[in-house]
Motif scaffolding. Structure first.
Motif, short mmCIF file in Angstrom:
data_model
loop_
_atom_site.label_atom_id
_atom_site.label_comp_id
_atom_site.label_asym_id
_atom_site.label_seq_id
_atom_site.Cartn_x
_atom_site.Cartn_y
_atom_site.Cartn_z
N SER A 1 0.84 -1.19 0.00
CA SER A 1 0.00 0.00 0.00
C SER A 1 0.88 1.24 0.00
CB SER A 1 -0.90 -0.01 1.24
OG SER A 1 -1.70 1.15 1.30
N ASP A 2 0.47 2.25 -0.77
CA ASP A 2 1.22 3.50 -0.86
C ASP A 2 0.23 4.65 -0.91
OD1 ASP A 2 2.92 5.61 -1.45
OD2 ASP A 2 3.97 4.57 -3.04
N THR A 3 0.22 5.46 0.13
CA THR A 3 -0.70 6.59 0.24
C THR A 3 0.09 7.88 0.19
OG1 THR A 3 -2.15 5.28 1.65
CG2 THR A 3 -2.47 7.67 1.69
N ARG A 4 -0.35 8.79 -0.66
CA ARG A 4 0.32 10.10 -0.77
C ARG A 4 -0.72 11.21 -0.65
NH1 ARG A 4 5.11 9.36 -5.01
NH2 ARG A 4 5.31 7.12 -4.87
N THR A 5 -0.42 12.16 0.21
CA THR A 5 -1.25 13.35 0.35
C THR A 5 -0.31 14.55 0.39
OG1 THR A 5 -1.23 13.46 2.77
CG2 THR A 5 -2.93 12.06 1.76
N GLU A 6 -0.87 15.75 0.46
CA GLU A 6 -0.03 16.94 0.58
C GLU A 6 0.78 16.91 1.88
OE1 GLU A 6 -2.22 20.54 0.12
OE2 GLU A 6 -3.03 19.93 -1.81
N GLU A 7 0.25 16.23 2.88
CA GLU A 7 0.88 16.15 4.20
C GLU A 7 2.07 15.20 4.24
OE1 GLU A 7 -0.53 14.84 8.69
OE2 GLU A 7 -2.00 14.99 7.09
N THR B 1 -1.93 -0.25 13.43
CA THR B 1 -2.18 0.25 14.77
C THR B 1 -1.07 1.19 15.21
OG1 THR B 1 -3.38 -1.77 15.34
CG2 THR B 1 -2.54 -0.45 17.18
N PHE B 2 0.17 0.83 14.90
CA PHE B 2 1.31 1.66 15.28
C PHE B 2 1.29 3.01 14.56
CE2 PHE B 2 5.72 3.09 15.31
CZ PHE B 2 6.02 2.95 16.66
N LEU B 3 0.77 3.04 13.34
CA LEU B 3 0.71 4.29 12.57
C LEU B 3 0.02 5.40 13.35
CD1 LEU B 3 1.25 5.76 9.89
CD2 LEU B 3 -0.94 4.86 9.07
N ALA B 4 -0.92 5.04 14.21
CA ALA B 4 -1.66 6.03 15.00
C ALA B 4 -0.76 6.84 15.93
CB ALA B 4 -2.75 5.35 15.81
N VAL B 5 0.39 6.29 16.31
CA VAL B 5 1.25 7.00 17.26
C VAL B 5 2.53 7.54 16.63
CG1 VAL B 5 0.36 5.73 19.24
CG2 VAL B 5 2.40 4.89 18.06
N ALA C 1 -5.62 13.44 8.68
CA ALA C 1 -6.01 13.21 7.28
C ALA C 1 -5.14 12.14 6.63
CB ALA C 1 -5.94 14.52 6.50
N LEU C 2 -3.84 12.20 6.83
CA LEU C 2 -2.93 11.21 6.25
C LEU C 2 -3.19 9.84 6.88
CD1 LEU C 2 -0.59 10.35 4.46
CD2 LEU C 2 0.99 11.21 6.22
N TYR C 3 -3.40 9.80 8.17
CA TYR C 3 -3.70 8.55 8.87
C TYR C 3 -4.97 7.90 8.31
CZ TYR C 3 -5.09 5.48 12.71
OH TYR C 3 -5.50 4.40 13.46
N GLU C 4 -6.04 8.66 8.21
CA GLU C 4 -7.30 8.13 7.71
C GLU C 4 -7.19 7.66 6.27
OE1 GLU C 4 -10.32 11.07 8.44
OE2 GLU C 4 -10.24 10.76 10.61
N GLU C 5 -6.51 8.43 5.43
CA GLU C 5 -6.35 8.04 4.03
C GLU C 5 -5.51 6.77 3.90
OE1 GLU C 5 -7.15 8.18 0.08
OE2 GLU C 5 -7.97 9.54 1.59
N ALA C 6 -4.45 6.67 4.71
CA ALA C 6 -3.59 5.47 4.67
C ALA C 6 -4.38 4.23 5.09
CB ALA C 6 -2.37 5.66 5.57
N LEU C 7 -5.20 4.34 6.14
CA LEU C 7 -6.01 3.20 6.58
C LEU C 7 -7.06 2.83 5.52
CD1 LEU C 7 -6.58 3.68 10.40
CD2 LEU C 7 -4.90 2.27 9.22
#
Length: 79
Positions: A8-14, A49-53, A60-66
């Motif tokens: 998985s690869d998520t990219r946002t402005e953040e 789960t670790f991404l949250a911390v 926004a980046l967290y939600e998009e990645a999930l």
């Protein structure tokens, strides 16, 4: 042979979040302007789960990645 697969690869402005799979291991990579993070986990669930911390990963980046991760997992299960 030890092959790493880009799951998985998520990219946002953040920033950017990637989940890389290799036998028995998941690597979580996150980065943005002026920061980066890399950690190893035993499962996708643990990595997500670790991404949250992870510092600097905003909501926004967290939600998009999930969301991207869930879509990819659903695609893999359907195949």
């Amino acid at each position: 042979m030890n092959v790493t697969r880009h799951f998985s690869d998520t990219r946002t402005e953040e920033g950017r979040v990637r989940f890389l799979l290799s036998p028995g291991r998941v690597q979580l990579l996150a980065e943005g302007p002026g920061w980066s993070h890399s950690s190893g986990h035993s499962s996708l669930h643990d990595a997500a789960t670790f991404l949250a911390v992870v510092p600097n990963v905003g909501q926004a980046l967290y939600e998009e990645a999930l969301s991207d991760l869930e879509r990819r997992m659903a695609f893999e299960q359907a195949a």
